[in-house]
Structures are given as structure tokens and as C-alpha cells.
Design a protein around this motif. Structure first.
Motif, PDB file in Angstrom:
ATOM      1  N   HIS A 189      -8.665   1.594  -1.538  1.00 54.91           N
ATOM      2  CA  HIS A 189      -8.039   2.253  -2.686  1.00 54.91           C
ATOM      3  C   HIS A 189      -7.222   1.225  -3.454  1.00 54.91           C
ATOM      4  O   HIS A 189      -6.697   0.263  -2.879  1.00 54.91           O
ATOM      5  N   ALA A 190      -7.108   1.416  -4.737  1.00 58.74           N
ATOM      6  CA  ALA A 190      -6.210   0.628  -5.583  1.00 58.74           C
ATOM      7  C   ALA A 190      -5.534   1.587  -6.548  1.00 58.74           C
ATOM      8  O   ALA A 190      -6.187   2.463  -7.124  1.00 58.74           O
ATOM      9  N   THR A 191      -4.226   1.440  -6.714  1.00 58.36           N
ATOM     10  CA  THR A 191      -3.501   2.366  -7.581  1.00 58.36           C
ATOM     11  C   THR A 191      -3.776   2.125  -9.056  1.00 58.36           C
ATOM     12  O   THR A 191      -3.562   3.016  -9.871  1.00 58.36           O
ATOM     13  N   ASP A 192      -4.238   0.921  -9.397  1.00 57.24           N
ATOM     14  CA  ASP A 192      -4.605   0.643 -10.789  1.00 57.24           C
ATOM     15  C   ASP A 192      -5.547  -0.559 -10.818  1.00 57.24           C
ATOM     16  O   ASP A 192      -5.899  -1.121  -9.779  1.00 57.24           O
ATOM     17  N   GLU A 193      -5.949  -0.934 -12.011  1.00 53.86           N
ATOM     18  CA  GLU A 193      -6.926  -2.010 -12.150  1.00 53.86           C
ATOM     19  C   GLU A 193      -6.353  -3.350 -11.715  1.00 53.86           C
ATOM     20  O   GLU A 193      -7.067  -4.194 -11.176  1.00 53.86           O
ATOM     21  N   ARG A 194      -5.063  -3.566 -11.933  1.00 51.48           N
ATOM     22  CA  ARG A 194      -4.455  -4.829 -11.498  1.00 51.48           C
ATOM     23  C   ARG A 194      -4.526  -4.952  -9.979  1.00 51.48           C
ATOM     24  O   ARG A 194      -4.900  -6.009  -9.455  1.00 51.48           O
ATOM     25  N   ALA A 195      -4.193  -3.894  -9.281  1.00 55.54           N
ATOM     26  CA  ALA A 195      -4.285  -3.932  -7.816  1.00 55.54           C
ATOM     27  C   ALA A 195      -5.721  -4.148  -7.367  1.00 55.54           C
ATOM     28  O   ALA A 195      -5.978  -4.882  -6.404  1.00 55.54           O
ATOM     29  N   ARG A 196      -6.658  -3.547  -8.080  1.00 53.16           N
ATOM     30  CA  ARG A 196      -8.073  -3.739  -7.737  1.00 53.16           C
ATOM     31  C   ARG A 196      -8.468  -5.214  -7.879  1.00 53.16           C
ATOM     32  O   ARG A 196      -9.156  -5.769  -7.021  1.00 53.16           O
ATOM     33  N   ARG A 197      -8.007  -5.858  -8.954  1.00 50.66           N
ATOM     34  CA  ARG A 197      -8.337  -7.271  -9.153  1.00 50.66           C
ATOM     35  C   ARG A 197      -7.708  -8.137  -8.062  1.00 50.66           C
ATOM     36  O   ARG A 197      -8.325  -9.100  -7.585  1.00 50.66           O
ATOM     37  N   LEU A 198      -6.487  -7.822  -7.659  1.00 53.45           N
ATOM     38  CA  LEU A 198      -5.812  -8.621  -6.645  1.00 53.45           C
ATOM     39  C   LEU A 198      -6.462  -8.440  -5.272  1.00 53.45           C
ATOM     40  O   LEU A 198      -6.575  -9.399  -4.504  1.00 53.45           O
TER      41      LEU A 198
END
Length: 228
Positions: A53-62
């Protein structure tokens, strides 16, 4: 407050949000701890890494950056099976030379990662990212540990096969990639007469150089049978 009372309170907070799922619990955890974004990476059978899971796109990229580079707080927390923290990622360039500069470029200045474990089994890690430098307070760390226990249970509830069979020893760190990444590496290996590991290394380098998720690079290779 003892551990049981704390866990009860965290479960209640998640239930009050209206959805008791891994993603919803991660969102509640991020909001409760006042972090700017959060991500979960799951380690399937001790080898295959996938985004939980990622809370937003920035977290997904990281999270994807850590998958591509094979380093970062997620991997370190998983391998060491303990809380890992960098209060200022400007000071973490030597520690994580590929991850830290990208995180800072994304506006993230500090991170806390916790392993997702049950008994002696480990299934992944949760990363808590903040745009301001500074560590979590000790009460926040205790709540984060409680959320990590809950996230572990919710991850196993949705994907019970995450735990590696007991007769198979875990490797020192998470290895492997999602199946479509390996399929794409196989295509490149066949086309350019490369060893599979070299083909995968080319894909990872291409993803890192262009700042795109490894999964997107793999999808391009699957569609066009080339990195170009």
C-alpha cells in the motif's frame, strides 16, 4: 497505558475510519502519527517484493525506488528486524546513496521504518515519511510499533501465503521481483544474449536513470520487447 490497551485503542481508531483493511489501516497510521505519507512493502515467502500500500503517489515512488535500488529503510528494517530511523536524510547519503538523494528530491527529510513480523516470521516493512527533519517521539514510536503489529495481521489476513515455509531459511535480505519484472528480464536476456541477472540490472539502471517505477519499465519491455 499497557500494550493491550494501546492496541485496543489503535484497532478502535481504524474501525472508526470505516474500513478494516491493510490500506485503510496504513492511512489511519499515517494520519495518527502526523507523517506526510507512508508505504508498505511486502516480502512474499522471503523473496518476492511487492507494494502492499502507498498513501499517495510520492510514497509509491519511494517504495518503488527501494525495490529498484535494493537499499533503503524498508530493506534495512526487514533485514535487521528492528525500527530503523533517519532523522535527517541529508545525513543519510552514505548510508543509502541511491535512496536518500531521491527521497530528498521528493521533499522528504526524515523516515522511520518498522518491520512487519509475527513470531520469528517477517513479511515486510512499513515506511513513515515526513517532509520535516526530526525523529518520532518515543510515544509516537510506541504507537508506530502497535500499528506495525496490526498491519502485519491485516496483511496476513488478505495474503496468508506471505510467510515463508518454516523449512525454507530466509535469505539475508529480500530478493526477487514481481513475476512480470522477471518475464521482462527474460525477454531482454533472450533478445540481447545476456545472463538474466544482467538483463535485470539493465532494467533497474534504466528505471533509476529515468526516475520511473521498475514495474513501468517491465511493462514497456513486455509491450515492445526493448528498453528503448
Amino acid at each position: 497505558m499497557d500494550d493491550d490497551d494501546q492496541l485496543t485503542g489503535l484497532w478502535r481508531r481504524i474501525a472508526d475510519a470505516g474500513d478494516i483493511t491493510l490500506g485503510a489501516a496504513c492511512d489511519v497510521c499515517a494520519a495518527d502519527l502526523s507523517v506526510d505519507c507512508a508505504g508498505i512493502t511486502l516480502i512474499d515467502g522471503g523473496e518476492l517484493r511487492t507494494l502492499g500500500h502507498a498513501t499517495d503517489e510520492r510514497a509509491r515512488r519511494l517504495e518503488d525506488n527501494q525495490l529498484v535500488t535494493g537499499e533503503g529503510p524498508c530493506t534495512e528494517a526487514y533485514v535487521r528486524q528492528t525500527l530503523v530511523e533517519s532523522a535527517d536524510l541529508h545525513d543519510a547519503y552514505a548510508r543509502w546513496p541511491a535512496f536518500a538523494p531521491v527521497a530528498v528530491e521528493e521533499g522528504v527529510r526524515s523516515v522511520t521504518a518498522l518491520p512487519l513480523t509475527i513470531g520469528r516470521g517477517r513479511i515486510g516493512a512499513v515506511d513513515l515519511y515526513r517532509t520535516a527533519p526530526g525523529p518520532l517521539t518515543e510515544p509516537e514510536r510506541e504507537r508506530a510499533r502497535g500499528y506495525a503489529r496490526i498491519l502485519t495481521l491485516l496483511a496476513l489476513d488478505s495474503r496468508p501465503g506471505l510467510l515463508a515455509p518454516r523449512h525454507q531459511p530466509l535469505r539475508p535480505g529480500p530478493q526477487g521481483f514481481p513475476p512480470h519484472v522477471h518475464a521482462a528480464a527474460g525477454i531482454l536476456a533472450e533478445r540481447y544474449a545476456l545472463p538474466p541477472d544482467d538483463a535485470l540490472a539493465r532494467m533497474r539502471a534504466h528505471s533509476f536513470r529515468h526516475g520511473q517505477p521498475l514495474s513501468r519499465t517491465a511493462e514497456h519491455v513486455l509491450a515492445h520487447r526493448t528498453l528503448d
